[in-house]
Design a protein around this motif. Structure first.
Motif, PDB file in Angstrom:
ATOM      1  N   ASP A 394      43.726  33.961  45.766  1.00  0.00           N
ATOM      2  CA  ASP A 394      42.568  34.711  46.248  1.00  0.00           C
ATOM      3  C   ASP A 394      42.345  36.014  45.493  1.00  0.00           C
ATOM      4  N   LYS A 395      43.412  36.717  45.184  1.00  0.00           N
ATOM      5  CA  LYS A 395      43.233  37.973  44.459  1.00  0.00           C
ATOM      6  C   LYS A 395      42.736  37.697  43.041  1.00  0.00           C
ATOM      7  N   CYS A 396      43.244  36.645  42.417  1.00  0.00           N
ATOM      8  CA  CYS A 396      42.774  36.259  41.086  1.00  0.00           C
ATOM      9  C   CYS A 396      41.322  35.795  41.154  1.00  0.00           C
ATOM     10  N   ARG A 397      40.984  35.094  42.238  1.00  0.00           N
ATOM     11  CA  ARG A 397      39.615  34.628  42.425  1.00  0.00           C
ATOM     12  C   ARG A 397      38.668  35.813  42.568  1.00  0.00           C
ATOM     13  N   LEU A 398      39.078  36.815  43.340  1.00  0.00           N
ATOM     14  CA  LEU A 398      38.273  38.023  43.526  1.00  0.00           C
ATOM     15  C   LEU A 398      37.922  38.655  42.190  1.00  0.00           C
ATOM     16  N   TRP A 399      38.932  38.922  41.365  1.00  0.00           N
ATOM     17  CA  TRP A 399      38.698  39.607  40.102  1.00  0.00           C
ATOM     18  C   TRP A 399      38.044  38.699  39.069  1.00  0.00           C
ATOM     19  N   GLY A 400      38.327  37.404  39.142  1.00  0.00           N
ATOM     20  CA  GLY A 400      37.663  36.468  38.244  1.00  0.00           C
ATOM     21  C   GLY A 400      36.175  36.402  38.520  1.00  0.00           C
ATOM     22  N   LYS A 401      35.819  36.340  39.805  1.00  0.00           N
ATOM     23  CA  LYS A 401      34.406  36.290  40.187  1.00  0.00           C
ATOM     24  C   LYS A 401      33.694  37.592  39.800  1.00  0.00           C
ATOM     25  N   LEU A 402      34.346  38.719  40.040  1.00  0.00           N
ATOM     26  CA  LEU A 402      33.727  39.996  39.722  1.00  0.00           C
ATOM     27  C   LEU A 402      33.472  40.134  38.221  1.00  0.00           C
ATOM     28  N   THR A 404      33.317  37.771  35.923  1.00  0.00           N
ATOM     29  CA  THR A 404      32.347  36.780  35.462  1.00  0.00           C
ATOM     30  C   THR A 404      30.936  37.216  35.817  1.00  0.00           C
ATOM     31  N   GLN A 405      30.755  37.721  37.043  1.00  0.00           N
ATOM     32  CA  GLN A 405      29.433  38.198  37.441  1.00  0.00           C
ATOM     33  C   GLN A 405      29.027  39.413  36.614  1.00  0.00           C
ATOM     34  N   GLY A 406      29.982  40.262  36.277  1.00  0.00           N
ATOM     35  CA  GLY A 406      29.671  41.420  35.441  1.00  0.00           C
ATOM     36  C   GLY A 406      29.176  41.009  34.069  1.00  0.00           C
ATOM     37  N   PHE A 432      12.012  42.910  36.551  1.00  0.00           N
ATOM     38  CA  PHE A 432      13.466  43.049  36.361  1.00  0.00           C
ATOM     39  C   PHE A 432      14.042  43.867  37.502  1.00  0.00           C
ATOM     40  N   GLN A 433      15.041  43.316  38.162  1.00  0.00           N
ATOM     41  CA  GLN A 433      15.741  44.028  39.218  1.00  0.00           C
ATOM     42  C   GLN A 433      17.228  43.670  39.157  1.00  0.00           C
ATOM     43  N   LEU A 434      18.026  44.595  39.633  1.00  0.00           N
ATOM     44  CA  LEU A 434      19.459  44.340  39.797  1.00  0.00           C
ATOM     45  C   LEU A 434      19.822  44.548  41.260  1.00  0.00           C
ATOM     46  N   THR A 435      20.543  43.613  41.834  1.00  0.00           N
ATOM     47  CA  THR A 435      21.061  43.821  43.180  1.00  0.00           C
ATOM     48  C   THR A 435      22.246  44.774  43.105  1.00  0.00           C
ATOM     49  N   ARG A 436      22.623  45.308  44.237  1.00  0.00           N
ATOM     50  CA  ARG A 436      23.789  46.190  44.252  1.00  0.00           C
ATOM     51  C   ARG A 436      25.037  45.451  43.781  1.00  0.00           C
ATOM     52  N   GLN A 437      25.177  44.183  44.166  1.00  0.00           N
ATOM     53  CA  GLN A 437      26.348  43.415  43.750  1.00  0.00           C
ATOM     54  C   GLN A 437      26.419  43.294  42.235  1.00  0.00           C
ATOM     55  N   GLU A 438      25.270  43.091  41.604  1.00  0.00           N
ATOM     56  CA  GLU A 438      25.246  42.992  40.142  1.00  0.00           C
ATOM     57  C   GLU A 438      25.620  44.323  39.503  1.00  0.00           C
ATOM     58  N   ILE A 439      25.140  45.416  40.075  1.00  0.00           N
ATOM     59  CA  ILE A 439      25.450  46.739  39.540  1.00  0.00           C
ATOM     60  C   ILE A 439      26.948  47.024  39.641  1.00  0.00           C
ATOM     61  N   VAL A 440      27.510  46.741  40.801  1.00  0.00           N
ATOM     62  CA  VAL A 440      28.943  46.974  41.012  1.00  0.00           C
ATOM     63  C   VAL A 440      29.773  46.092  40.081  1.00  0.00           C
ATOM     64  N   ALA A 441      29.384  44.831  39.928  1.00  0.00           N
ATOM     65  CA  ALA A 441      30.119  43.917  39.059  1.00  0.00           C
ATOM     66  C   ALA A 441      30.011  44.344  37.601  1.00  0.00           C
ATOM     67  N   LEU A 442      28.814  44.744  37.169  1.00  0.00           N
ATOM     68  CA  LEU A 442      28.593  45.147  35.780  1.00  0.00           C
ATOM     69  C   LEU A 442      29.502  46.296  35.379  1.00  0.00           C
ATOM     70  N   LEU A 443      29.532  47.364  36.189  1.00  0.00           N
ATOM     71  CA  LEU A 443      30.312  48.552  35.821  1.00  0.00           C
ATOM     72  C   LEU A 443      31.801  48.334  35.995  1.00  0.00           C
ATOM     73  N   ASN A 444      32.208  47.572  37.016  1.00  0.00           N
ATOM     74  CA  ASN A 444      33.631  47.308  37.184  1.00  0.00           C
ATOM     75  C   ASN A 444      34.160  46.349  36.123  1.00  0.00           C
ATOM     76  N   ALA A 445      33.343  45.383  35.724  1.00  0.00           N
ATOM     77  CA  ALA A 445      33.765  44.460  34.668  1.00  0.00           C
ATOM     78  C   ALA A 445      33.951  45.211  33.355  1.00  0.00           C
ATOM     79  N   PHE A 446      33.024  46.118  33.041  1.00  0.00           N
ATOM     80  CA  PHE A 446      33.185  46.910  31.825  1.00  0.00           C
ATOM     81  C   PHE A 446      34.387  47.839  31.954  1.00  0.00           C
ATOM     82  N   GLY A 447      34.631  48.331  33.169  1.00  0.00           N
ATOM     83  CA  GLY A 447      35.822  49.146  33.392  1.00  0.00           C
ATOM     84  C   GLY A 447      37.104  48.385  33.111  1.00  0.00           C
ATOM     85  N   ARG A 448      37.127  47.104  33.425  1.00  0.00           N
ATOM     86  CA  ARG A 448      38.281  46.262  33.145  1.00  0.00           C
ATOM     87  C   ARG A 448      38.482  46.119  31.636  1.00  0.00           C
ATOM     88  N   LEU A 449      37.384  45.936  30.902  1.00  0.00           N
ATOM     89  CA  LEU A 449      37.481  45.808  29.446  1.00  0.00           C
ATOM     90  C   LEU A 449      37.942  47.118  28.822  1.00  0.00           C
TER      91      LEU A 449
END
Length: 467
Positions: A394-402, A404-406, A432-449
């Protein structure tokens, strides 16, 4: 799929540094000559990315991830795998989701009247911490009444754009908000055939690869006879730019996740107190040029390529957030203003980078062919996002989904430049619109990189000091 990036204490950090210095003496030149120079399919060099990330991006993106707007991510970890019968969930304690008891979750939540762009201020309360929030491996989803009301507001808008990802239904009873700071990405022990099956499906069935071409070092591939994997790169070099880019993005994401777990590995657990730090044996197994038959350096270069792609997306989407209508709404006026200031500062840095990837070179053929290829590209990536629901941890799924969505959100941005340029200043745009989930995923995914690149930079420095 095991991820990893905890926030270790000072003592653990010192112990981890000593451990790294001791073990790095056995590491070949994986972070030296073989991971330098100019990247393929772009004109950027690795040293420039390292310096830019270290001195400009990493400190700021780390602070941004600690802001309330970006620390909570809504996810459904109970969606069934759509492709094969589930192997059963990981039984390792670090994989488990342990939501807070019902008594700890505030009741009587009502939707507010404001959407995510509202500047309505509400008095914030301290977040109630779950009794077991700090327990290793637990997914903490405890929220205050105020936070839940804000989250309902954020979720009210759902754009109708075509997505590169399969998005979770935020209205599902199974979807829950997760505090990413209380559930850091790190090694969980999830590995073996179940994890390999996920990645094998991603590479073998979704990277435009024919079954007759075997991916190097794939333990699930059939007997390849005399084929040492070189036919794979002969095939890859013969692909069009778009399909080469697709493979590099997936390989870069895989490398980033592997770096997280190598840099934040459970070294020992004494009297119930875990010690996390770099595991060089694991690092060598995944990235050493000798142990990986040259694959490790290729994987790390793809990490840098992915970094460039997401960096480019951030620079392109800046005008969307620079509008006065966009308020990263949590209900705390000062918090929201500070968060937006920090975010815009990061965007200014991304725009200042001189060697961006040129996405205009993609899908630039004849109009009909380019449109068809772009749609195929989108559907392949969307399929990969669905595979994340097959991850047994589940924890791997959480971060994998985030993550990937980012990446999917970054691709959506890169292919929406005209729509972004036409955005009105004082009203939402249908183009063009971004949902909050997309915004959170985008910045956190880049933070991971950014964290992955920084960890790799740390390896280089410590290796030099150990000599």
């Amino acid at each position: 799929m095991s991820p990893g990036v905890p926030r270790a204490g000072a003592g653990q950090g010192a112990a981890a540094a000593v451990q790294l210095l001791v073990t790095l003496s056995f590491l070949p030149s994986v972070v030296e000559a073989q991971v330098t120079g100019v990247l393929d399919d772009c004109l950027c060099d690795i040293d420039s990315i390292d310096n830019f990330n270290t001195f400009k991006i990493f400190p700021k993106i780390k602070k941004l991830q600690e802001r309330d707007y970006f620390r909570y991510y809504k996810v459904n970890l109970k969606r069934p795998c759509p492709f094969w019968a589930e192997d059963g969930h990981c039984s390792i304690k670090d994989c488990h989701v342990e939501p807070c008891p019902e008594s700890k979750i505030p009741v009587g939540i009502k939707a507010g009247n404001s959407n995510k762009y509202s500047k309505v201020a509400n008095n914030t309360k301290e977040l109630e911490d779950c009794e077991q929030a700090s327990k290793l491996g637990a997914i903490n989803s405890t929220l205050s009444n105020q936070s839940k009301e804000a989250f309902i507001d954020w979720a009210r808008y759902d754009d109708s754009q075509d997505h590169f990802c399969e998005l979770d239904d935020e209205r599902s009873p199974a979807a829950q908000y997760v505090d990413l700071l209380l559930n850091p990405e790190r090694y969980t022990g999830y590995k073996g055939s179940s994890a390999w099956r996920v990645w094998n499906s991603i590479y073998e069935e979704n990277c435009f690869k024919p079954r007759s071409v075997y991916r190097p070092l794939n333990p699930l591939a059939p007997s390849r006879g005399e084929d040492d994997g070189e036919s794979f790169y002969t095939w890859l070099e013969g692909l069009c730019l778009e399909k080469r880019v697709f493979y590099k993005l997936i390989s870069g994401l895989h490398a980033s996740i592997n770096l997280h777990l190598c840099a934040n590995y459970l070294l020992e657990e004494t009297w119930g107190k875990p010690s996390w730090g770099p595991n060089m044996k694991e690092f060598k197994r995944r990235f050493d040029p000798v142990e990986t038959k040259g694959e490790g350096p290729r994987r790390l270069k793809n990490l840098y390529f992915l970094y460039l792609i997401e960096l480019r997306a951030l620079s392109k989407v800046a005008p969307y957030f620079e509008r006065s209508i966009v308020d990263l709404y949590t209900g705390n006026v000062q918090e929201d203003a500070d968060t937006k200031t920090l975010l815009l500062n990061i965007f200014q840095d991304t725009k200042s980078f001189p060697m961006h990837f040129d996405e205009k070179s993609m899908f630039a053929g004849d109009k009909k062919g380019a449109k068809s290829l772009k749609e195929e590209f989108r559907l392949h990536f969307k399929n990969i996002s669905r595979i994340m629901d097959c991850v047994g941890c589940d924890k791997c799924r959480l971060w994998g989904k985030l993550q990937t969505q980012g990446l999917g959100t970054a691709l959506k941005i890169l292919f929406s430049e005209k729509e972004i340029q036409k955005l009105p200043e004082n009203s939402p745009s249908k183009g063009f619109q971004l949902t909050r989930q997309e915004i959170v995923a985008l910045l956190n995914a880049f933070g991971r990189l950014s964290t992955s690149v920084r960890e790799l930079q740390n390896f280089k420095v410590l290796l030099q000091h150990s000599r």
